[in-house]
Design an enzyme around this catalytic site. Structure first.
Site, mmCIF file in Angstrom:
data_model
loop_
_atom_site.group_PDB
_atom_site.id
_atom_site.type_symbol
_atom_site.label_atom_id
_atom_site.label_comp_id
_atom_site.label_asym_id
_atom_site.label_seq_id
_atom_site.Cartn_x
_atom_site.Cartn_y
_atom_site.Cartn_z
ATOM 1 N N GLY A 80 3.843 -6.245 47.345
ATOM 2 C CA GLY A 80 2.982 -5.218 47.928
ATOM 3 C C GLY A 80 1.586 -5.758 48.166
ATOM 4 N N ASN A 81 1.159 -6.697 47.286
ATOM 5 C CA ASN A 81 -0.168 -7.297 47.438
ATOM 6 C C ASN A 81 -0.219 -8.323 48.570
ATOM 7 O OD1 ASN A 81 -1.737 -5.957 45.366
ATOM 8 N ND2 ASN A 81 -0.340 -6.944 43.937
ATOM 9 N N LYS B 167 3.109 0.224 35.184
ATOM 10 C CA LYS B 167 3.148 -0.386 36.526
ATOM 11 C C LYS B 167 1.843 -0.119 37.281
ATOM 12 C CE LYS B 167 4.887 -1.524 40.637
ATOM 13 N NZ LYS B 167 4.953 -2.932 40.980
ATOM 14 N N LYS C 107 9.492 -3.759 41.844
ATOM 15 C CA LYS C 107 10.305 -4.318 42.927
ATOM 16 C C LYS C 107 10.939 -5.654 42.544
ATOM 17 C CE LYS C 107 7.872 -7.858 44.854
ATOM 18 N NZ LYS C 107 6.816 -7.885 43.880
#
Ligand code: ADP
Ligand code: MG
Length: 314
Positions: free
Chosen positions: A11-12, A129, A213
């Site tokens: 995601g980053n 998270k 994920k």
């Protein structure tokens, strides 16, 4: 040799830590990443893509919360579903465009994916998270904290909100993913770790959590019998003594070394630790190798020229 590769995209890497996360920025990041993924497809590999949504789902939670006087906010799992749709769309469109350019006649499709978790998972009472934006100082998120949201310090990069992250048990749409992938289509699935659901009396129901994920990607890779599980993030290699003057990048890790270094605390919780755990679990469950690298090094890492390779050998 052609490989079946499950790629887990961070995601980053879609919204890098320093960026605001405008549509244009996220489009550009995804477009760059899928250019590299297109090369893996061009060389004949079968590719299945999954991705994180930590920054995006956290931003959506903030948006829903800020506008709640005008629009009723959605539960967290609906934000997960939203981010699967929007990130899936970005990957699907940009990857398809790169393939068109290369005259590769392969379709790309996103499958909205639910992932089953245990309703009694202890994670529900212990959020770990990190999601959403990074905050520099404690004052910057004081208001959010009052609302009961939990925060942690994320791998030396600032403070972030944390949410429950239960262990993924089953991928509900696994058969659809396998069939579509087997028909030669590049599948994007289980985005954001999948939409967390529990089974109540035979019915699936969304639950408020964000599945990691890396863990969900490993489950997908293992269930699909992939040869390679490739985790693309914002570092080219895994390091020992990360972020210290003694930092040392590593190219190869055996399972024994992974366990030793995990125990010594080299990998930060919520960022690198779940990647190493996922890599180990993939190899322990029969996968040939797991690779951790940055998107631009994906092709080179596949041939062992860079990245960190985790395999079951000394
Ligand atoms: P993603 O969105 O790709 O999952 P994360 O932020 O969760 O990215 O994890 C990648 C980050 O893990 C790196 O950018 C780095 O800051 C951090 N990290 C923590 N420990 C290590 C380590 N030992 N080696 C390399 N990176 C590490
Ligand atoms: Mg992560």
């Amino acid at each position: 040799m052609k490989k079946t590769i499950v790629i887990a995209l961070g995601g980053n890497a879609i919204k890098p830590a320093g960026q605001k996360g405008t549509y244009e920025e996220q489009y550009e990041s995804v477009n760059k990443t899928t250019e590299h993924i297109a090369k893996l497809i061009e060389t004949g590999n079968k590719v299945i893509i999954t991705h994180g949504n930590g920054p995006q789902v956290g931003d959506l939670l903030l948006q829903h919360d800020s506008a709640k006087k005008q629009v009723p906010p959605f539960p967290m799992f609906m934000c997960g579903a939203q981010s699967q749709g929007s990130i899936g769309f970005l990957i699907q469109q940009t990857l398809q465009n790169h393939l068109f350019k290369k005259k590769i006649e392969v379709d790309v499709a996103t499958i909205i994916t639910q992932v089953l978790v245990d309703k009694d998972d202890p994670a529900f009472s212990n959020p770990t998270k990190p999601v959403g934006p990074f905050y520099e100082k404690e004052e910057d998120f004081a208001e959010e904290k009052v609302k009961g949201f939990a925060f942690i310090e994320d791998a030396g990069r600032g403070f972030r909100r944390v949410v429950a992250s239960p262990i993924p048990k089953e991928i509900v749409e696994l058969n659809s993913i396998r069939n579509v992938s087997d028909s030669g289509i590049v599948v994007i699935a289980s985005g954001g770790g999948g939409i967390p659901v529990v089974n109540r009396d035979g019915n699936y129901q969304g639950v408020d959590a964000v599945i990691d994920k890396d863990r969900a990607g490993q489950l997908l890779a293992t269930k699909l019998g992939a040869d390679v599980f490739m985790i693309l993030t914002d570092v080219e290699k895994v390091a020992l003594n990360f972020n210290t003057p003694e930092q040392k990048d590593i190219s190869n890790l055996s399972l024994v070394e992974c366990k030793k270094y995990m125990q010594e605390g080299h990998f930060a919780e919520g960022s690198m630790l779940p990647k190493i755990q996922a890599a180990v679990a993939f190899v322990e469950n029969g996968g040939e190798k797991a690779v951790i690298t940055s998107p631009s090094k994906a092709l080179e890492a596949l041939t062992g020229e860079t990245g960190t390779i985790i395999m079951n050998k000394e």
